[in-house]
Scaffold this motif. Structure first.
Motif, PDB file in Angstrom:
ATOM      1  N   GLY A 137       0.846  -1.215   0.010  1.00 53.15           N
ATOM      2  CA  GLY A 137       0.009  -0.061  -0.078  1.00 53.15           C
ATOM      3  C   GLY A 137       0.878   1.354   0.115  1.00 53.15           C
ATOM      4  O   GLY A 137       0.498   2.245  -0.757  1.00 53.15           O
ATOM      5  N   ALA A 138       2.040   1.282   0.792  1.00 51.63           N
ATOM      6  CA  ALA A 138       2.964   2.419   0.941  1.00 51.63           C
ATOM      7  C   ALA A 138       3.513   2.480  -0.631  1.00 51.63           C
ATOM      8  O   ALA A 138       3.510   3.686  -1.198  1.00 51.63           O
ATOM      9  N   LEU A 139       3.940   1.627  -1.169  1.00 43.51           N
ATOM     10  CA  LEU A 139       4.519   1.627  -2.505  1.00 43.51           C
ATOM     11  C   LEU A 139       3.628   2.187  -3.606  1.00 43.51           C
ATOM     12  O   LEU A 139       3.913   2.686  -4.565  1.00 43.51           O
ATOM     13  N   LEU A 140       2.065   1.882  -3.456  1.00 46.49           N
ATOM     14  CA  LEU A 140       1.498   2.399  -4.517  1.00 46.49           C
ATOM     15  C   LEU A 140       0.726   3.729  -4.075  1.00 46.49           C
ATOM     16  O   LEU A 140      -0.144   4.588  -4.770  1.00 46.49           O
ATOM     17  N   ASP A 141       1.093   4.206  -2.847  1.00 45.21           N
ATOM     18  CA  ASP A 141       0.678   5.669  -2.647  1.00 45.21           C
ATOM     19  C   ASP A 141       1.427   6.731  -3.475  1.00 45.21           C
ATOM     20  O   ASP A 141       2.700   6.487  -4.039  1.00 45.21           O
ATOM     21  N   TYR A 142       1.075   8.003  -3.367  1.00 46.52           N
ATOM     22  CA  TYR A 142       1.779   9.051  -4.124  1.00 46.52           C
ATOM     23  C   TYR A 142       3.061   9.323  -3.315  1.00 46.52           C
ATOM     24  O   TYR A 142       3.172   9.251  -2.032  1.00 46.52           O
ATOM     25  N   VAL A 173      -5.616   2.799   0.700  1.00 46.88           N
ATOM     26  CA  VAL A 173      -6.320   2.832   1.936  1.00 46.88           C
ATOM     27  C   VAL A 173      -7.042   1.594   1.949  1.00 46.88           C
ATOM     28  O   VAL A 173      -7.195   1.117   3.059  1.00 46.88           O
ATOM     29  N   PHE A 174      -7.792   0.904   1.053  1.00 46.26           N
ATOM     30  CA  PHE A 174      -8.173  -0.422   1.112  1.00 46.26           C
ATOM     31  C   PHE A 174      -6.902  -1.651   1.629  1.00 46.26           C
ATOM     32  O   PHE A 174      -7.228  -2.337   2.687  1.00 46.26           O
ATOM     33  N   LEU A 175      -5.682  -1.194   1.394  1.00 46.61           N
ATOM     34  CA  LEU A 175      -4.717  -2.218   1.734  1.00 46.61           C
ATOM     35  C   LEU A 175      -4.490  -2.316   3.159  1.00 46.61           C
ATOM     36  O   LEU A 175      -4.118  -2.969   3.958  1.00 46.61           O
ATOM     37  N   GLU A 176      -4.489  -0.784   3.649  1.00 46.27           N
ATOM     38  CA  GLU A 176      -4.318  -0.515   5.178  1.00 46.27           C
ATOM     39  C   GLU A 176      -5.478  -1.132   5.978  1.00 46.27           C
ATOM     40  O   GLU A 176      -4.971  -1.639   6.981  1.00 46.27           O
ATOM     41  N   TYR A 177      -6.537  -1.148   5.465  1.00 49.87           N
ATOM     42  CA  TYR A 177      -7.824  -1.744   5.999  1.00 49.87           C
ATOM     43  C   TYR A 177      -7.388  -3.432   6.063  1.00 49.87           C
ATOM     44  O   TYR A 177      -7.802  -4.137   7.055  1.00 49.87           O
ATOM     45  N   LEU A 178      -6.901  -3.850   4.900  1.00 49.93           N
ATOM     46  CA  LEU A 178      -6.748  -5.390   4.804  1.00 49.93           C
ATOM     47  C   LEU A 178      -5.750  -5.729   6.231  1.00 49.93           C
ATOM     48  O   LEU A 178      -5.841  -6.898   6.698  1.00 49.93           O
ATOM     49  N   SER A 179      -4.599  -4.841   6.339  1.00 46.89           N
ATOM     50  CA  SER A 179      -3.727  -5.130   7.195  1.00 46.89           C
ATOM     51  C   SER A 179      -4.264  -5.128   8.765  1.00 46.89           C
ATOM     52  O   SER A 179      -3.481  -5.565   9.696  1.00 46.89           O
ATOM     53  N   SER A 221      -8.090   3.500  16.897  1.00 44.84           N
ATOM     54  CA  SER A 221      -7.900   4.620  15.836  1.00 44.84           C
ATOM     55  C   SER A 221      -6.581   5.023  15.590  1.00 44.84           C
ATOM     56  O   SER A 221      -5.861   5.379  16.655  1.00 44.84           O
ATOM     57  N   THR A 222      -6.280   5.025  14.494  1.00 43.76           N
ATOM     58  CA  THR A 222      -4.860   5.506  14.107  1.00 43.76           C
ATOM     59  C   THR A 222      -5.057   6.498  12.893  1.00 43.76           C
ATOM     60  O   THR A 222      -5.450   6.201  11.866  1.00 43.76           O
ATOM     61  N   PRO A 223      -4.031   7.581  12.911  1.00 47.56           N
ATOM     62  CA  PRO A 223      -4.083   8.730  12.115  1.00 47.56           C
ATOM     63  C   PRO A 223      -3.719   7.943  10.651  1.00 47.56           C
ATOM     64  O   PRO A 223      -2.771   7.429  10.460  1.00 47.56           O
ATOM     65  N   SER A 224      -4.579   8.076   9.595  1.00 44.65           N
ATOM     66  CA  SER A 224      -3.896   7.447   8.298  1.00 44.65           C
ATOM     67  C   SER A 224      -3.025   8.834   7.382  1.00 44.65           C
ATOM     68  O   SER A 224      -3.286   9.812   7.872  1.00 44.65           O
ATOM     69  N   ARG A 225      -2.271   8.153   6.686  1.00 44.81           N
ATOM     70  CA  ARG A 225      -1.488   8.900   5.851  1.00 44.81           C
ATOM     71  C   ARG A 225      -2.619   9.783   4.930  1.00 44.81           C
ATOM     72  O   ARG A 225      -3.738   9.543   4.421  1.00 44.81           O
ATOM     73  N   ASN A 226      -2.041  11.093   4.667  1.00 48.09           N
ATOM     74  CA  ASN A 226      -2.985  11.937   3.994  1.00 48.09           C
ATOM     75  C   ASN A 226      -2.565  11.554   2.451  1.00 48.09           C
ATOM     76  O   ASN A 226      -1.554  11.808   1.611  1.00 48.09           O
ATOM     77  N   ARG A 227      -3.603  11.063   1.566  1.00 52.15           N
ATOM     78  CA  ARG A 227      -3.485  10.324   0.391  1.00 52.15           C
ATOM     79  C   ARG A 227      -4.362  11.509  -0.600  1.00 52.15           C
ATOM     80  O   ARG A 227      -4.534  10.753  -1.769  1.00 52.15           O
TER      81      ARG A 227
END
Length: 250
Positions: A17-22, A125-131, A237-243
């Motif tokens: 997920g991180a590699l596919l982010d901006y 974001v979906f991959l973060e959910y899967l994690s 709850s964990t803040p997500s990266r701004n994508r």
């Protein structure tokens, strides 16, 4: 992408997920760690690991601005390579709005709260959910996106995009066999944007050849279905990266 927050079976989903982010400076700093973690990930095939090694080499050989320009060239021009999953299912129809609400509520039940401007169907974001899910649940849910991932990987491979290697690895995790990935990576992705004819071709392919999901036989054409999962113990709850897309151009 911090190793202290990544544990099996979350590892592969978080890193991909991180590699596919901006791309940003934080990602570049984490590339050596990503290489180490992916090399040790047993869920990945030998072919997927080799492809991801090539992708990491691609990233390390370029400066941040070039990576960002290439990212926009690959993912922000045409629906066929969009990383927003529901664009491949609902397009711009009103059904997409309700699907987004349902998906967001499912995320929140697992302690994933998105920042303003983030869309829940964005693949990272979906991959973060899967994690955050148990391994079997995560794999089953990823499998529902298998044909979307295969379609995106095929389009990226046609362009010679290094990102085809990452999406191809995800498609393999989702159960797709023999995923096409680029043999040669284009050095100048951002220098040759598609012209008007290319946009028409992309839209025609998206309209005329809808993707089928879950192995549904023709002529059935099922949209992706996200099923509610029982929240795991200890969700927080964990803040997500701004994508958000706004940050890509600022």
């Amino acid at each position: 992408m911090k190793s202290t927050a990544v544990t099996q079976p979350a590892l592969v989903y978080s890193v991909l997920g991180a590699l596919l982010d901006y791309p940003d400076a934080q990602l570049l700093a984490a590339l050596p760690e990503a290489r180490l973690l992916l090399n040790g990930e047993r869920a990945l095939t030998r072919e997927s690991k080799a492809g991801l090694e090539r992708f990491l080499d691609y990233c390390e050989a370029r400066d941040l601005m070039t990576l960002q320009e290439n990212y926009v060239a690959q993912f922000d021009r045409g629906r066929n390579t969009s990383l927003y999953l529901f664009e491949h299912v609902h397009g711009e129809s009103r059904d997409r709005g309700q699907a987004m609400v349902d998906l967001l509520q499912m995320y929140e039940r697992h302690g994933l709260f998105l920042a303003s401007g983030e869309l829940p169907d964005y693949l990272p974001v979906f991959l973060e959910y899967l994690s955050r899910l148990p391994g079997d649940e995560a794999r089953a849910l990823l499998a529902e996106t298998a044909e979307i991932l295969q379609s995106i990987a095929a389009q990226l491979t046609k362009k010679g995009s290094a990102y085809g290697l990452v999406v191809g690895a995800l498609a393999a995790l989702a159960g797709i066999r023999g995923v096409d990935t680029p043999h040669e990576i284009s050095e100048d992705d951002a220098q040759s944007p598609p012209g008007p004819a290319d946009y028409h071709a992309l839209d025609a392919a998206w309209v005329d050849e809808p993707v089928r999901f879950g192995g549904a036989p023709a002529p059935a054409q099922e949209p992706i279905q996200f099923y509610d999962r029982r929240p795991g113990d200890g969700a927080h709850s964990t803040p997500s990266r701004n994508r958000s897309q706004e940050n890509r151009h600022g």
